[in-house]
Design a protein around this motif. Structure first.
Motif, PDB file in Angstrom:
ATOM      1  N   GLU A 165      -6.112  24.697 -30.513  1.00  0.00           N
ATOM      2  CA  GLU A 165      -7.434  24.842 -31.123  1.00  0.00           C
ATOM      3  C   GLU A 165      -8.506  24.503 -30.103  1.00  0.00           C
ATOM      4  OE1 GLU A 165      -8.025  23.654 -35.011  1.00  0.00           O
ATOM      5  OE2 GLU A 165      -6.220  24.716 -35.623  1.00  0.00           O
ATOM      6  N   LYS A 166      -8.236  23.487 -29.298  1.00  0.00           N
ATOM      7  CA  LYS A 166      -9.205  23.159 -28.249  1.00  0.00           C
ATOM      8  C   LYS A 166      -9.319  24.303 -27.269  1.00  0.00           C
ATOM      9  CE  LYS A 166      -7.834  18.642 -27.638  1.00  0.00           C
ATOM     10  NZ  LYS A 166      -7.253  17.706 -26.678  1.00  0.00           N
ATOM     11  N   LEU A 167      -8.183  24.889 -26.946  1.00  0.00           N
ATOM     12  CA  LEU A 167      -8.176  26.005 -26.006  1.00  0.00           C
ATOM     13  C   LEU A 167      -8.936  27.186 -26.555  1.00  0.00           C
ATOM     14  CD1 LEU A 167      -6.585  26.317 -23.325  1.00  0.00           C
ATOM     15  CD2 LEU A 167      -5.131  27.856 -24.544  1.00  0.00           C
ATOM     16  N   MET A 168      -8.804  27.409 -27.862  1.00  0.00           N
ATOM     17  CA  MET A 168      -9.511  28.534 -28.485  1.00  0.00           C
ATOM     18  C   MET A 168     -11.008  28.380 -28.312  1.00  0.00           C
ATOM     19  SD  MET A 168      -7.575  29.138 -32.055  1.00  0.00           S
ATOM     20  CE  MET A 168      -8.783  30.188 -32.806  1.00  0.00           C
ATOM     21  N   ILE A 169     -11.484  27.166 -28.571  1.00  0.00           N
ATOM     22  CA  ILE A 169     -12.932  26.951 -28.456  1.00  0.00           C
ATOM     23  C   ILE A 169     -13.353  27.151 -27.011  1.00  0.00           C
ATOM     24  CG2 ILE A 169     -14.779  25.308 -28.807  1.00  0.00           C
ATOM     25  CD1 ILE A 169     -13.026  23.923 -30.829  1.00  0.00           C
ATOM     26  N   GLN A 170     -12.519  26.648 -26.112  1.00  0.00           N
ATOM     27  CA  GLN A 170     -12.875  26.742 -24.707  1.00  0.00           C
ATOM     28  C   GLN A 170     -12.904  28.186 -24.242  1.00  0.00           C
ATOM     29  OE1 GLN A 170      -9.946  24.972 -22.363  1.00  0.00           O
ATOM     30  NE2 GLN A 170     -11.248  24.607 -20.613  1.00  0.00           N
ATOM     31  N   MET A 171     -11.889  28.930 -24.603  1.00  0.00           N
ATOM     32  CA  MET A 171     -11.785  30.305 -24.133  1.00  0.00           C
ATOM     33  C   MET A 171     -12.871  31.170 -24.714  1.00  0.00           C
ATOM     34  SD  MET A 171      -9.320  31.222 -22.175  1.00  0.00           S
ATOM     35  CE  MET A 171      -7.937  30.468 -21.443  1.00  0.00           C
ATOM     36  N   ASN A 172     -13.113  31.000 -26.003  1.00  0.00           N
ATOM     37  CA  ASN A 172     -14.058  31.911 -26.624  1.00  0.00           C
ATOM     38  C   ASN A 172     -15.486  31.553 -26.287  1.00  0.00           C
ATOM     39  OD1 ASN A 172     -11.927  33.283 -27.674  1.00  0.00           O
ATOM     40  ND2 ASN A 172     -11.900  32.114 -29.562  1.00  0.00           N
ATOM     41  N   LYS A 231     -16.198  30.448 -23.337  1.00  0.00           N
ATOM     42  CA  LYS A 231     -16.321  30.837 -21.938  1.00  0.00           C
ATOM     43  C   LYS A 231     -16.889  32.233 -21.822  1.00  0.00           C
ATOM     44  CE  LYS A 231     -12.779  29.246 -19.127  1.00  0.00           C
ATOM     45  NZ  LYS A 231     -11.561  29.473 -18.355  1.00  0.00           N
ATOM     46  N   CYS A 232     -16.460  33.106 -22.720  1.00  0.00           N
ATOM     47  CA  CYS A 232     -16.934  34.476 -22.631  1.00  0.00           C
ATOM     48  C   CYS A 232     -18.412  34.545 -22.897  1.00  0.00           C
ATOM     49  CB  CYS A 232     -16.213  35.362 -23.637  1.00  0.00           C
ATOM     50  SG  CYS A 232     -14.463  35.271 -23.468  1.00  0.00           S
ATOM     51  N   LYS A 233     -18.867  33.786 -23.903  1.00  0.00           N
ATOM     52  CA  LYS A 233     -20.264  33.938 -24.307  1.00  0.00           C
ATOM     53  C   LYS A 233     -21.181  33.115 -23.431  1.00  0.00           C
ATOM     54  CE  LYS A 233     -18.783  34.488 -29.013  1.00  0.00           C
ATOM     55  NZ  LYS A 233     -18.608  33.802 -30.289  1.00  0.00           N
ATOM     56  N   GLU A 234     -20.736  31.935 -23.029  1.00  0.00           N
ATOM     57  CA  GLU A 234     -21.679  31.038 -22.376  1.00  0.00           C
ATOM     58  C   GLU A 234     -21.372  30.879 -20.900  1.00  0.00           C
ATOM     59  OE1 GLU A 234     -22.205  28.267 -26.307  1.00  0.00           O
ATOM     60  OE2 GLU A 234     -21.671  27.405 -24.376  1.00  0.00           O
ATOM     61  N   GLU A 235     -21.030  31.947 -20.239  1.00  0.00           N
ATOM     62  CA  GLU A 235     -20.703  31.813 -18.823  1.00  0.00           C
ATOM     63  C   GLU A 235     -21.911  31.388 -18.025  1.00  0.00           C
ATOM     64  OE1 GLU A 235     -17.079  34.805 -17.730  1.00  0.00           O
ATOM     65  OE2 GLU A 235     -19.142  35.375 -17.397  1.00  0.00           O
ATOM     66  N   LYS A 236     -23.057  31.945 -18.351  1.00  0.00           N
ATOM     67  CA  LYS A 236     -24.246  31.649 -17.561  1.00  0.00           C
ATOM     68  C   LYS A 236     -24.654  30.203 -17.725  1.00  0.00           C
ATOM     69  CE  LYS A 236     -25.915  36.295 -17.675  1.00  0.00           C
ATOM     70  NZ  LYS A 236     -26.830  37.222 -18.250  1.00  0.00           N
ATOM     71  N   ILE A 237     -24.534  29.681 -18.924  1.00  0.00           N
ATOM     72  CA  ILE A 237     -24.977  28.315 -19.161  1.00  0.00           C
ATOM     73  C   ILE A 237     -24.090  27.353 -18.393  1.00  0.00           C
ATOM     74  CG2 ILE A 237     -25.351  26.557 -20.915  1.00  0.00           C
ATOM     75  CD1 ILE A 237     -25.949  28.745 -22.857  1.00  0.00           C
ATOM     76  N   GLU A 238     -22.815  27.663 -18.284  1.00  0.00           N
ATOM     77  CA  GLU A 238     -21.930  26.769 -17.539  1.00  0.00           C
ATOM     78  C   GLU A 238     -22.340  26.662 -16.090  1.00  0.00           C
ATOM     79  OE1 GLU A 238     -17.662  27.562 -19.509  1.00  0.00           O
ATOM     80  OE2 GLU A 238     -17.715  26.736 -17.494  1.00  0.00           O
TER      81      GLU A 238
END
Lengths: 117, 256
Positions: free
Chosen positions: A30-37, A39-46
């Motif tokens: 579940e943690k991985l799901m949040i992280q992966m999904n 990542k796609c949307k918030e790449e710029k913010i990271e």
């Protein structure tokens, strides 16, 4: 113009990650799901949230400027190093790589000697 | 060769296309050879990098359709066209995450069956934290979730269980118990769509774990065998059910 041929659906459609867990069955996934999904949307913010550096960029640039010279001196030939020593005040008696030219030889380069028949 | 008159690609988006159809692209994709002329008119001219997805092939002035299905288009990022076709047989593609079954151990390499024409190979070092001394504990018959790193028609496909930064990020050996079954590739893509109703409705039922491989294989694990089988049956059947039928079926189940 560029037309790229692609055989994978992953690049065309926006697919989520294939491993999922629901209602807390597998907490790591579940943690991985949040992280992966996210990542796609918030790449710029990271990318903006960089860690604060201990050394500022300017200091790094200054340090590297002098560092290049220092390391570069290590690989100079003996002759050139003697020249440099006269210019510089500090004397580094560093042994240079590989060059074992005997002192009396004044030749800067080893020339190719033709075989004498 | 008689040149067929093609139709504009934009006109056919969302419609059925058959192999042999020629799709013409708008004029600004056709400028080449002499050099790229910058269009000062700007407007909606994209960068010119068009993605030609599965089921399509470049041919001269446009795209040639090689599979029958619905034509899809994505306007973002330079534009992409692909054909949404249905098939059951998987062809390994680089970058796809798949579920493989270990069939043999040949020295340092495992042979995995991924449903393609050839068994894929997986090196024992391709796991997170694996070294020569510290080998992963993989037995014949285990299920592995990994991605393809080499997959073309000339070579045997190769898989790894780590991503480019060396982390496993969910890949590797899939645990004990659970149930593996096979569905068609179109259903997998439907389930992996960003907001899939089927998955959302199922997640309301009971806690369970799901792994979807792009090769058509799904692995499900729930607390009891009965719950696992219920989920398996719903996933297999939902390909041919309409939304209302599915909701009715789920309502009956949550009522039980």
């Amino acid at each position: 113009s560029c037309i790229i041929e692609e055989r994978s659906f992953l690049r065309c459609e926006d697919l989520v990650y294939g491993r999922m867990s629901f209602k807390g069955f597998n907490p790591e996934i579940e943690k991985l799901m949040i992280q992966m999904n996210s990542k796609c949307k918030e790449e710029k913010i990271e990318e903006d949230d960089k860690m604060e550096a201990d050394v500022s960029d300017e200091e790094m640039a200054r340090r590297y400027e002098t560092l290049v010279g220092t390391i570069g001196k290590k690989f100079l030939r003996k002759r050139d190093q003697r020249v440099l020593k006269n210019d510089d005040e500090d004397e580094d008696d560093e042994v240079e790589e590989g060059n074992s030219n005997p002192r009396p030889s004044k030749r800067a380069k080893k020339m190719f000697l033709k075989p004498q028949d | 060769m008689a040149a067929e008159r093609g139709t504009a690609a934009e006109a056919l988006v969302g419609q059925v296309v058959l192999p042999g159809d020629l799709l013409l692209l708008p004029a600004h994709y056709d400028e080449d050879a002499e050099g790229e002329r910058l269009r000062l008119s700007g407007g909606t001219a994209p960068q010119g990098r068009l993605l030609c997805g599965p089921g399509l092939r470049r041919s001269g002035a446009g795209l040639l359709v090689t599979k029958c299905g619905l034509l899809r288009h994505r306007p973002g990022g330079g534009g992409a066209y692909w054909v949404d076709s249905q098939q059951k047989r998987y062809v390994p593609v680089k970058g796809d995450h798949v579920i493989g079954i270990v069939t043999a151990k040949a020295g340092d390499v495992f042979r995995l069956d991924v449903g393609g024409s050839e068994p894929a190979s997986l090196s024992y070092l391709a796991f997170e934290g694996a070294t020569k001394r510290n080998r992963p504990n993989v037995q014949v018959g285990d299920l592995i979730y990994g991605q393809f790193v080499v997959a073309n028609k000339d070579m045997e496909p190769e898989m790894v269980c780590i991503d480019s930064s060396g982390k496993s990020s969910g890949m590797g050996i899939i645990g004990q118990d659970g149930f593996l079954f096979k569905v068609s590739l179109g259903l997998i893509r439907k389930l992996l769509a960003p907001k899939c109703e089927i998955i959302q409705e199922l997640s309301q039922l009971y806690p369970f774990e799901l792994v979807l491989g792009m090769n058509g294989r799904i692995w499900v694990k729930a607390k009891t065998v009965q719950q696992t089988l219920i989920i398996v049956n719903i996933l297999e059947a939902c390909e041919y059910m309409t939304a209302e039928q599915r909701k009715q079926a789920l309502a009956k189940l949550s009522g039980n």
